[in-house]
Design a protein around this motif. Structure first.
Motif, PDB file in Angstrom:
ATOM      1  N   HIS A 116      21.935  46.859   9.242  1.00 15.20           N
ATOM      2  CA  HIS A 116      21.382  45.576   9.679  1.00 15.20           C
ATOM      3  C   HIS A 116      19.894  45.762   9.984  1.00 15.20           C
ATOM      4  O   HIS A 116      19.388  46.880  10.014  1.00 15.20           O
ATOM      5  N   TYR A 117      19.231  44.646  10.251  1.00 15.85           N
ATOM      6  CA  TYR A 117      17.911  44.724  10.880  1.00 15.85           C
ATOM      7  C   TYR A 117      17.924  43.778  12.063  1.00 15.85           C
ATOM      8  O   TYR A 117      18.675  42.802  12.101  1.00 15.85           O
ATOM      9  N   GLY A 129       6.960  42.423  10.539  1.00 10.46           N
ATOM     10  CA  GLY A 129       8.246  42.055   9.957  1.00 10.46           C
ATOM     11  C   GLY A 129       8.853  43.099   9.039  1.00 10.46           C
ATOM     12  O   GLY A 129       9.942  42.887   8.497  1.00 10.46           O
ATOM     13  N   ARG A 130       8.169  44.227   8.852  1.00  2.00           N
ATOM     14  CA  ARG A 130       8.691  45.273   7.988  1.00  2.00           C
ATOM     15  C   ARG A 130       9.357  46.379   8.805  1.00  2.00           C
ATOM     16  O   ARG A 130       9.035  46.587   9.977  1.00  2.00           O
ATOM     17  N   ILE A 131      10.290  47.055   8.165  1.00  2.38           N
ATOM     18  CA  ILE A 131      10.929  48.223   8.774  1.00  2.38           C
ATOM     19  C   ILE A 131      10.063  49.435   8.457  1.00  2.38           C
ATOM     20  O   ILE A 131       9.720  49.675   7.295  1.00  2.38           O
ATOM     21  N   GLY A 132       9.681  50.190   9.463  1.00  2.50           N
ATOM     22  CA  GLY A 132       8.815  51.340   9.267  1.00  2.50           C
ATOM     23  C   GLY A 132       9.469  52.440   8.447  1.00  2.50           C
ATOM     24  O   GLY A 132      10.699  52.606   8.464  1.00  2.50           O
ATOM     25  N   ASN A 133       8.651  53.192   7.725  1.00  2.00           N
ATOM     26  CA  ASN A 133       9.177  54.291   6.915  1.00  2.00           C
ATOM     27  C   ASN A 133       9.924  55.315   7.764  1.00  2.00           C
ATOM     28  O   ASN A 133      10.946  55.864   7.347  1.00  2.00           O
ATOM     29  N   LEU A 175      27.383  49.479   3.194  1.00  4.52           N
ATOM     30  CA  LEU A 175      27.093  48.078   2.909  1.00  4.52           C
ATOM     31  C   LEU A 175      25.923  47.559   3.730  1.00  4.52           C
ATOM     32  O   LEU A 175      25.498  48.174   4.703  1.00  4.52           O
ATOM     33  N   ARG A 176      25.444  46.384   3.311  1.00  6.36           N
ATOM     34  CA  ARG A 176      24.550  45.575   4.132  1.00  6.36           C
ATOM     35  C   ARG A 176      25.386  44.505   4.825  1.00  6.36           C
ATOM     36  O   ARG A 176      26.452  44.121   4.326  1.00  6.36           O
ATOM     37  N   HIS A 177      24.895  44.010   5.940  1.00  7.78           N
ATOM     38  CA  HIS A 177      25.550  42.857   6.562  1.00  7.78           C
ATOM     39  C   HIS A 177      25.686  41.730   5.532  1.00  7.78           C
ATOM     40  O   HIS A 177      26.689  41.018   5.489  1.00  7.78           O
ATOM     41  N   ASN A 230      16.988  41.545   6.102  1.00 10.41           N
ATOM     42  CA  ASN A 230      16.037  40.761   5.304  1.00 10.41           C
ATOM     43  C   ASN A 230      14.614  41.263   5.541  1.00 10.41           C
ATOM     44  O   ASN A 230      13.760  40.561   6.085  1.00 10.41           O
ATOM     45  N   ALA A 231      14.379  42.513   5.154  1.00 10.65           N
ATOM     46  CA  ALA A 231      13.060  43.137   5.268  1.00 10.65           C
ATOM     47  C   ALA A 231      12.966  44.226   4.215  1.00 10.65           C
ATOM     48  O   ALA A 231      13.988  44.749   3.757  1.00 10.65           O
ATOM     49  N   ASN A 232      11.741  44.566   3.823  1.00  9.72           N
ATOM     50  CA  ASN A 232      11.511  45.635   2.840  1.00  9.72           C
ATOM     51  C   ASN A 232      12.277  45.401   1.541  1.00  9.72           C
ATOM     52  O   ASN A 232      12.637  46.345   0.844  1.00  9.72           O
ATOM     53  N   GLU A 233      12.570  44.137   1.235  1.00  7.14           N
ATOM     54  CA  GLU A 233      13.272  43.752   0.005  1.00  7.14           C
ATOM     55  C   GLU A 233      14.663  44.368  -0.106  1.00  7.14           C
ATOM     56  O   GLU A 233      15.198  44.532  -1.210  1.00  7.14           O
ATOM     57  N   LEU A 234      15.288  44.675   1.019  1.00  8.42           N
ATOM     58  CA  LEU A 234      16.596  45.322   0.988  1.00  8.42           C
ATOM     59  C   LEU A 234      17.720  44.390   0.539  1.00  8.42           C
ATOM     60  O   LEU A 234      18.832  44.853   0.252  1.00  8.42           O
ATOM     61  N   LEU A 235      17.454  43.088   0.448  1.00  5.25           N
ATOM     62  CA  LEU A 235      18.454  42.180  -0.114  1.00  5.25           C
ATOM     63  C   LEU A 235      18.447  42.231  -1.642  1.00  5.25           C
ATOM     64  O   LEU A 235      19.364  41.709  -2.284  1.00  5.25           O
TER      65      LEU A 235
END
Length: 338
Positions: free
Chosen positions: A26-27, A105-109, A134-136, A146-151
């Motif tokens: 999740h994020y 709004g981004r997840i850090g490396n 999985l993703r949520h 919904n960050a870093n294009e993970l969708l």
């Protein structure tokens, strides 16, 4: 990987559960938040009832709900048409990792690297394969993470591939502490133990920094030769090397006592010595002892009828001695004979 434990308020999570099948990412969606801030929030028990097992940011990992406890992370109605795992993955059979986001709004490396390394450890502990990460978004269609294009499925595939090769961040790669012999607690040298997770890695020393020799599959029975306690884990020496017996309160093996076959003779639970049973599986392996660690002698094809001579119960399975050797009668509730 080290972490801090900030227990969530009891109203925010459910009770104990035993079988973990899925790992779900999740994020948090709260820009500029931290793992510790989330841990403190859920410890206070404010707001709607919700929770996650872990929160991760660039600097640390916070455990909020123990892995053997239900967190309210993936319930609710479908939120889009993308629901391939709806009702299959749920709060009762999954572990959830929440990744914090930066102010932009981004997840850090560093957060991603830490979350992947944590995920790798969780998968190893519970025998979770890549298909069950999985993703949520994959569960009830919520746009999360919904960050870093993970969708995007291609980006997500790269993220998942990174879990298998992830390593603990450099500052945490050293041993938890210098190993020291200590009182055994609930672990007993000389007793037989059965592996109760998907697989358990055997190493050349006590600690995750030691090399992997082999793996014990689920159901393997071994005799405990020596015990070493580290800061967050307990390790045991087996005839083949060292294994992690427990970490952060999660046990990976169950005591089967001193019975030589690695199990205990007890109530039949519906199985009756002297009765004839028919193999209902496509084939059933016959072994030279009770447990998956024993050698395969032959296989009984579907429809084979045998007479049950003796019964041994292990923690997740029941074994029967037949005229040709030992067979698994039932494992994790799945019967192989009738």
């Amino acid at each position: 990987m080290s972490y801090a434990y900030i227990p969530a308020n009891p109203r925010m999570h459910g009770g104990k559960r035993s079988k973990i099948i899925y790992l779900i990412y999740h994020y948090t969606a709260n820009r500029g938040d931290t793992a510790r801030g989330n841990g403190n929030y859920f410890a206070r028990g404010e707001g709607p009832i919700a929770s996650a097992h872990y929160f991760v940011d660039d600097a640390e990992v916070i455990l909020s709900v123990p892995e053997d406890t239900v967190a309210y992370s993936v319930g609710g109605r479908p939120q889009s048409w993308h629901i391939p795992y709806y009702l299959r993955a749920n709060n009762f059979n999954s572990i959830s990792i929440e990744m914090c986001v930066h102010a932009d709004g981004r997840i850090g490396n560093a957060t991603i690297a830490r979350a992947q390394a944590l995920g790798r450890e969780i998968c190893e502990r519970h025998g979770i394969d890549s298909a069950h990460i999985l993703r949520h978004y994959d569960v009830n269609g919520k746009l999360c993470p919904n960050a870093n294009e993970l969708l995007n499925d291609s980006v997500w595939a790269v993220f998942k591939a990174g879990i298998a090769t992830a390593s603990v961040p450099a500052e945490q790669s050293a041993p938890e502490e210098t190993p020291a012999l200590a009182p055994a607690g609930d672990w007993i040298v000389g007793h037989n133990y059965e592996v109760i997770v998907g697989s358990l890695r055997v190493r050349d020393g006590a600690g995750l920094n030691h090399g992997i020799i082999k793996s014990y599959p689920r159901g393997t029975v071994f005799t405990l030769k020596e015990i070493v306690h580290l800061s967050i884990s307990t390790w045991g020496r087996t005839p083949s090397g060292w294994v992690c017996l427990e970490m952060r309160g999660a046990a990976y093996a169950a005591d089967r006592g001193e019975y030589s076959a690695g199990g205990t003779q007890g109530p039949s639970d519906g199985w009756e010595v002297g009765h004839n049973y028919t193999v209902t599986a496509s084939s059933l392996r016959v072994r030279d002892g009770a447990g998956l660690n024993h050698a395969v002698i032959k296989s009984y094809p579907h429809g084979t009828v045998f007479t049950l001579k003796e019964i041994v119960h292990l923690s997740i399975s029941t074994w029967g001695r037949t005229p040709s050797g030992w067979v698994c009668l039932i494992m994790d509730g799945e019967r192989y004979v009738k």
